[in-house]
Design a protein around this motif. Structure first.
Motif, short mmCIF file in Angstrom:
data_model
loop_
_atom_site.label_atom_id
_atom_site.label_comp_id
_atom_site.label_asym_id
_atom_site.label_seq_id
_atom_site.Cartn_x
_atom_site.Cartn_y
_atom_site.Cartn_z
N SER A 58 0.83 -1.20 0.00
CA SER A 58 0.00 0.00 0.00
C SER A 58 0.87 1.25 0.00
O SER A 58 1.95 1.28 0.58
N ALA A 59 0.37 2.27 -0.69
CA ALA A 59 1.02 3.58 -0.67
C ALA A 59 -0.08 4.63 -0.54
O ALA A 59 -1.05 4.62 -1.29
N LEU A 60 0.09 5.53 0.40
CA LEU A 60 -0.92 6.54 0.71
C LEU A 60 -0.38 7.92 0.38
O LEU A 60 0.72 8.29 0.82
N PHE A 61 -1.17 8.68 -0.40
CA PHE A 61 -0.79 10.04 -0.78
C PHE A 61 -1.90 11.00 -0.36
O PHE A 61 -3.08 10.73 -0.56
N VAL A 62 -1.50 12.13 0.22
CA VAL A 62 -2.44 13.18 0.59
C VAL A 62 -2.03 14.45 -0.15
O VAL A 62 -0.94 14.98 0.08
N ASP A 63 -2.86 14.87 -1.09
CA ASP A 63 -2.55 16.02 -1.95
C ASP A 63 -1.17 15.86 -2.58
O ASP A 63 -0.38 16.81 -2.64
N GLY A 64 -0.90 14.66 -3.04
CA GLY A 64 0.34 14.38 -3.77
C GLY A 64 1.54 14.06 -2.91
O GLY A 64 2.60 13.69 -3.44
N ARG A 65 1.43 14.16 -1.60
CA ARG A 65 2.55 13.89 -0.71
C ARG A 65 2.42 12.48 -0.12
O ARG A 65 1.36 12.11 0.41
N LEU A 66 3.51 11.74 -0.17
CA LEU A 66 3.54 10.36 0.30
C LEU A 66 3.56 10.28 1.82
O LEU A 66 4.34 10.97 2.48
N VAL A 67 2.70 9.42 2.37
CA VAL A 67 2.79 9.01 3.77
C VAL A 67 3.47 7.64 3.75
O VAL A 67 2.84 6.64 3.42
N PRO A 68 4.77 7.54 4.05
CA PRO A 68 5.52 6.32 3.73
C PRO A 68 5.23 5.14 4.66
O PRO A 68 4.78 5.30 5.80
#
Length: 246
Positions: free
Chosen positions: A140-150
């Motif tokens: 899984s990869a999570l992005f918020v407004d284009g920024r990665l939550v690693p």
């Protein structure tokens, strides 16, 4: 001078893949090399196989590496789909010494997500975007407004008393001989749970199985947009190459 290409190395639980990537388009400009991940996937064995993958392309220069586990500041923090010997090892230092090249690293699903956000299905998508890779496990990869939550590692969520990826990964489908319809029932349970937790605006589904997305994605119902990865099985390679330039 602007660098136009880099090498992406994607270490997985089943295969180690790599290729030279055009950083502007995401296209591979070399052959895509794949070798089986050694079993057991010890540090020395994986390094040898990774070196063989790079050598087959004749590449010399920066290398980005996607790895199947938590990676923080180049250090491996989990090893669910690779040998436990990797825990606490400095992946970047090992690879740099073995390959005689500068190396940057990140989680494999994060790499795939990075590629899709910059060059694939997530381009110009704001809000919450969730990339899920279906393979040996579920990444899984999570992005918020284009920024990665690693390093989200949501394949390890426990659902109905079992680790999600043990029942819903592509490997589980093959192992149990499930039809796409049977597998989709398990995927639906997983996607619904993740959607309840994170309320994403977009799901991007990757992994090698994404090339057959038409067989199972139409069977899954979620509120978010649901699309296959545009770069398909090369997302991890492309994202790793992009990481090498950061």
């Amino acid at each position: 001078m602007r660098v136009s290409t880099a090498f992406g190395l994607d270490i997985g639980g089943t295969g180690i893949k790599g290729g030279v990537v055009d950083l502007a388009s995401g296209e591979l400009v070399s052959e895509r090399v794949r070798l089986d991940t050694p079993q057991p996937a010890t540090v020395a064995a994986v390094l040898d196989t990774a070196a063989a993958v790079v050598a087959q392309t004749g590449w010399s220069g920066p290398i980005g590496c996607a790895f199947p586990g938590v990676v923080k500041d180049g250090v491996v923090g989990s090893s669910a789909n690779i040998d436990d010997e990797w825990l606490g090892e400095h992946l970047e230092r090992h690879l740099a010494a073995r390959l005689n090249a500068p190396v940057r690293s990140l989680n494999d699903a994060d790499a795939a997500g990075l590629a899709e956000m910059r060059l694939g299905a997530g381009v110009e998508r704001d809000g919450v975007v969730m990339m899920l890779t279906l393979g040996t496990g579920i990444g899984s990869a999570l992005f918020v407004d284009g920024r990665l939550v690693p390093n989200t590692e949501l394949g390890h969520l426990e659902i109905d008393g079992a680790v999600a990826e043990s029942r819903a990964s592509a490997a589980a489908r093959e192992r149990e001989g499930l039809s796409y319809e049977e597998w989709a029932v398990r995927l639906q349970r997983y996607f619904s749970h993740v959607e309840q937790l994170f309320s994403p605006d977009l799901f991007i589904v990757g992994g090698g199985i994404s090339r057959k997305a038409d067989r199972f994605l139409p069977l899954i119902s979620v509120r978010a947009d649901l699309v296959p990865a545009r770069l398909r099985q090369n997302s991890g390679i492309v994202g790793a190459a992009l990481r090498s330039m950061e």
